[in-house]
Write an enzyme that holds these catalytic residues in place. Structure first.
Site, PDB file in Angstrom:
ATOM      1  NE  ARG A 153      -2.152   2.018   3.196  1.00  0.00           N
ATOM      2  CZ  ARG A 153      -2.005   1.733   4.491  1.00  0.00           C
ATOM      3  NH1 ARG A 153      -2.565   0.683   5.021  1.00  0.00           N
ATOM      4  NH2 ARG A 153      -1.277   2.517   5.256  1.00  0.00           N
ATOM      5  CD  GLU A 169       4.158   4.249   5.655  1.00  0.00           C
ATOM      6  OE1 GLU A 169       5.229   3.712   5.973  1.00  0.00           O
ATOM      7  OE2 GLU A 169       3.089   4.016   6.236  1.00  0.00           O
ATOM      8  CG  ASN A 171       2.667   1.080   4.718  1.00  0.00           C
ATOM      9  OD1 ASN A 171       3.328   1.174   5.733  1.00  0.00           O
ATOM     10  ND2 ASN A 171       1.861   2.049   4.292  1.00  0.00           N
ATOM     11  CB  SER A 176      -4.242  -2.875   8.393  1.00  0.00           C
ATOM     12  OG  SER A 176      -3.840  -1.552   8.529  1.00  0.00           O
ATOM     13  CE  LYS A 327       7.709   5.182   7.879  1.00  0.00           C
ATOM     14  NZ  LYS A 327       7.143   4.009   8.520  1.00  0.00           N
ATOM     15  CE  LYS A 381       7.337  10.252   7.533  1.00  0.00           C
ATOM     16  NZ  LYS A 381       6.696   9.564   6.393  1.00  0.00           N
ATOM     17  CD  GLU A 385       6.340   0.598   8.302  1.00  0.00           C
ATOM     18  OE1 GLU A 385       5.206   1.016   8.001  1.00  0.00           O
ATOM     19  OE2 GLU A 385       7.373   1.008   7.758  1.00  0.00           O
ATOM     20  N   GLY A 386       3.211   1.469  11.698  1.00  0.00           N
ATOM     21  CA  GLY A 386       2.007   1.345  12.520  1.00  0.00           C
ATOM     22  C   GLY A 386       1.509   2.649  13.119  1.00  0.00           C
ATOM     23  NE  ARG A 468      -4.597   5.603   6.464  1.00  0.00           N
ATOM     24  CZ  ARG A 468      -3.344   5.376   6.788  1.00  0.00           C
ATOM     25  NH1 ARG A 468      -3.044   4.865   7.973  1.00  0.00           N
ATOM     26  NH2 ARG A 468      -2.364   5.643   5.945  1.00  0.00           N
TER      27      ARG A 468
HETATM   28  P1  ADP Z   1       3.813   4.619   9.596  1.00  0.00           P
HETATM   29  O1  ADP Z   1       4.609   3.591   8.875  1.00  0.00           O
HETATM   30  O2  ADP Z   1       3.986   4.562  11.068  1.00  0.00           O
HETATM   31  O3  ADP Z   1       2.382   4.647   9.155  1.00  0.00           O
HETATM   32  P2  ADP Z   1       4.045   7.152   8.162  1.00  0.00           P
HETATM   33  O4  ADP Z   1       5.237   7.605   7.441  1.00  0.00           O
HETATM   34  O5  ADP Z   1       2.900   6.717   7.334  1.00  0.00           O
HETATM   35  O6  ADP Z   1       4.483   6.021   9.201  1.00  0.00           O
HETATM   36  O7  ADP Z   1       3.576   8.314   9.129  1.00  0.00           O
HETATM   37  C1  ADP Z   1       2.411   8.197   9.910  1.00  0.00           C
HETATM   38  C2  ADP Z   1       1.460   9.344   9.627  1.00  0.00           C
HETATM   39  O8  ADP Z   1       2.111  10.588   9.822  1.00  0.00           O
HETATM   40  C3  ADP Z   1       0.936   9.394   8.209  1.00  0.00           C
HETATM   41  O9  ADP Z   1      -0.192   8.575   8.049  1.00  0.00           O
HETATM   42  C4  ADP Z   1       0.614  10.866   8.034  1.00  0.00           C
HETATM   43  O10 ADP Z   1      -0.655  11.169   8.599  1.00  0.00           O
HETATM   44  C5  ADP Z   1       1.676  11.543   8.877  1.00  0.00           C
HETATM   45  N1  ADP Z   1       2.820  11.920   8.026  1.00  0.00           N
HETATM   46  C6  ADP Z   1       3.867  11.147   7.709  1.00  0.00           C
HETATM   47  N2  ADP Z   1       4.726  11.785   6.887  1.00  0.00           N
HETATM   48  C7  ADP Z   1       4.214  13.010   6.696  1.00  0.00           C
HETATM   49  C8  ADP Z   1       4.632  14.152   5.945  1.00  0.00           C
HETATM   50  N3  ADP Z   1       5.775  14.154   5.247  1.00  0.00           N
HETATM   51  N4  ADP Z   1       3.847  15.246   5.973  1.00  0.00           N
HETATM   52  C9  ADP Z   1       2.695  15.264   6.685  1.00  0.00           C
HETATM   53  N5  ADP Z   1       2.248  14.230   7.401  1.00  0.00           N
HETATM   54  C10 ADP Z   1       2.987  13.103   7.421  1.00  0.00           C
HETATM   55 MG    MG Z   2       3.968   2.314   7.332  1.00  0.00          MG
HETATM   56 MG    MG Z   3       1.703   5.073   7.266  1.00  0.00          MG
END
Ligand code: ADP
Ligand code: MG
Ligand code: MG
Length: 492
Positions: A153, A169, A171, A176, A327, A381, A385-386, A468
């Site tokens: 995803r 990102e 996944n 899920s 990441k 970051k 994950e999660g 979402r």
């Molecule tokens: P995870 O693998 O924990 O889901 P993400 O990189 O998806 O990590 O970050 C979690 C959440 O943080 C994302 O779903 C988004 O809402 C927010 N987020 C992540 N990166 C960014 C970004 N560059 N700008 C704005 N919001 C972000």
């Molecule tokens: Mg993720």
């Molecule tokens: Mg994410």
């Protein structure tokens, strides 16, 4: 009594919208303007629909909901109506799916690239280090995965200022909500056609979402490719898993669910490499757990992970696919001339690069300097994950300054990313039977499947989506964790 659910307005300010004579347009651009009687009806029908069609999740407030199927269910948190999304960027996101799949596959085959990219992270991040240990063991023994299966995803946000679709990102493990997200699209289509007159919206503008059935289909295809009719698909779950995993049984394939601890206790590898768990031969392993440090409370879980990796079962994901989704790898791939190492097609490379946001390593001193000056423009970051792990705002500055002062290697645990600012829009969210008028932002996830054997790619396709929507004041978008809801989209 049967009192209808009440709507609460928790928004501080109302967004002004142009007075339109077209009520239909208004419902989409500002659902806060829907009159309260209609709103109550919509909410009521949405809740009935959710209960009847299984758009439900385990209710955390009911203790036995985690252990007894069908006990303690509550409707999933949802947006009442789909969220408008430009068709151009929707098409772009769909077109990116097969290209990212191909990229993951190519990167996964370059064991040294993965080890090198993550070598500094390995020193400071114990979890990533354990994954890398399994990976290097596989490199040592020359383990080959001839049949490779990815259910991915890729998540995006639409940056308001530039109107660019930017990737958050990718996944590669435990993607899920593929089951629930297609139900939300159906719910929205159903509400839009049932209330066609008062809402004036076209249900056909909500793209068909095939995520659950497509994932099941490709899992079944992988099972076929393993070609052992008596083998099963094993879903690796967390103990007390509340999200109901997709049913694979529709394709005449038996599936079993096991925790990592159970796999350690009941699993073994036969001399020909076959994985047997609890007496069953496993053709395909589908991980819905194993992506977080908390999934490995003891050595037993790590032993299970290694055992599976050493076996001939098809892993979704393999350790290489898993690491490709980190990441740090995402940040490395965004560097100049790195994509070119893995892909030949120039158009594909340009497409991918077009959706990359700014990504930096913490050994980039200019980026760190800028992030300290303008922490609000960045997200920090770790390799997790999660959801719920990122650092935002002034904490970015604080953390960077602390790391600089300590001069520690810990900085290698993080990457820096340009913060994306999507458009804030008015929406109506329904949670626990109560509806809330909120202002929110959205994140679009595109599911995709990839399956190949030694010679040919058997599947490489977009498989539906996950929208979402989260209250705009919250940083993170976890549906399970915070105030985020499942949504769908309405093409404009
Ligand atoms: P995870 O693998 O924990 O889901 P993400 O990189 O998806 O990590 O970050 C979690 C959440 O943080 C994302 O779903 C988004 O809402 C927010 N987020 C992540 N990166 C960014 C970004 N560059 N700008 C704005 N919001 C972000
Ligand atoms: Mg993720
Ligand atoms: Mg994410």
């Amino acid at each position: 009594t049967n009192s209808p659910p009440k709507c609460r307005s928790s928004s501080i300010h109302e967004i002004k919208t142009n007075k339109s004579t077209n009520p239909l347009k208004t419902a989409m651009s500002n659902p806060h303007t829907i009159d309260s009687e209609l709103l109550q009806k919509l909410v009521h029908d949405a809740l009935v629909w959710s209960s009847l069609h299984g758009l439900v999740v385990g209710d955390r407030s009911v203790e036995r909901s985690g252990s007894v199927p069908g006990v303690g269910m509550v409707h999933a948190p949802i947006a009442l109506l789909p969220n408008s999304f430009p068709e151009v960027q929707w098409n772009q996101a769909c077109e990116l799916a097969p290209v990212f799949n191909e990229l993951v596959d190519r990167v996964s085959l370059d064991g040294n690239f993965l080890q090198d990219t993550l070598s500094r992270t390995k020193k400071v991040d114990a979890f990533t280090s354990r994954l890398l240990d399994i990976h290097s063991r596989m490199l040592q023994i020359g383990k080959k995965e001839d049949i490779r299966l990815g259910l991915h995803r890729s998540d995006y946000m639409l940056d308001e200022k530039t109107n660019l679709l930017l990737q958050i990102e990718l996944n590669t493990i435990s993607c899920s909500f593929s089951g629930l997200s297609c139900l939300v699209s159906e719910l929205h289509r159903s509400l839009l056609s049932q209330y066609k007159k008062p809402l004036g919206l076209d249900s056909q503008k909500v793209p068909i979402n095939t995520s659950a059935s497509k994932f099941a289909e490709v899992l079944a295809k992988a099972w076929t490719e393993y070609s052992n009719p008596s083998a099963v698909v094993m879903v690796v779950v967390q103990p007390g898993e509340r999200n109901i995993p997709e049913l694979i049984n529709t394709h005449n394939v038996t599936s079993i669910r096991k925790t990592l601890a159970e796999i350690d206790a009941q699993g073994k590898i036969l001399s020909d490499g076959t994985l047997q768990v609890d007496g069953e031969t496993v053709a395909v392993i589908y991980f819905r757990a194993g992506y977080a440090p908390t999934d490995y409370p003891s050595e037993s879980e790590w032993k299970a992970r290694l055992l599976m990796e050493e076996s001939s079962a098809i892993k979704c994901p393999s350790i290489s696919y898993h690491l490709t989704g980190t990441k740090k790898v995402q940040q490395e791939l965004a560097k100049p001339n790195v994509l070119e190492r893995f892909l030949e097609n120039k158009d594909d490379i340009a497409k991918l690069r077009g959706c990359f946001a700014g990504l930096w390593s913490l050994d980039d001193s200019d980026a760190v300097k800028n992030a300290i000056q303008q922490p609000g423009a960045y997200v920090m970051k770790p390799q997790r994950e999660g959801g719920g792990n990122n650092i935002y705002g002034d904490f970015v500055k604080e953390t960077l300054l602390r790391l600089q002062k300590e001069g520690s290697e810990e900085e290698a645990a993080y990457i820096l990313m340009q913060r994306i600012f999507p458009t804030v829009f008015p929406t109506v969210l329904v949670r626990d039977g109560i509806c809330y008028k909120e202002h929110a932002v959205s994140e679009l996830g595109i599911f995709s499947a990839y399956l190949r054997n030694k010679e040919t790619v058997l599947s490489n396709e977009q498989c539906g989506y996950l929208m979402r929507t989260k209250v705009s004041s919250s940083n993170e978008g976890g549906v399970a964790a915070g105030f985020a809801v499942l949504d769908s989209l309405y093409l404009t």
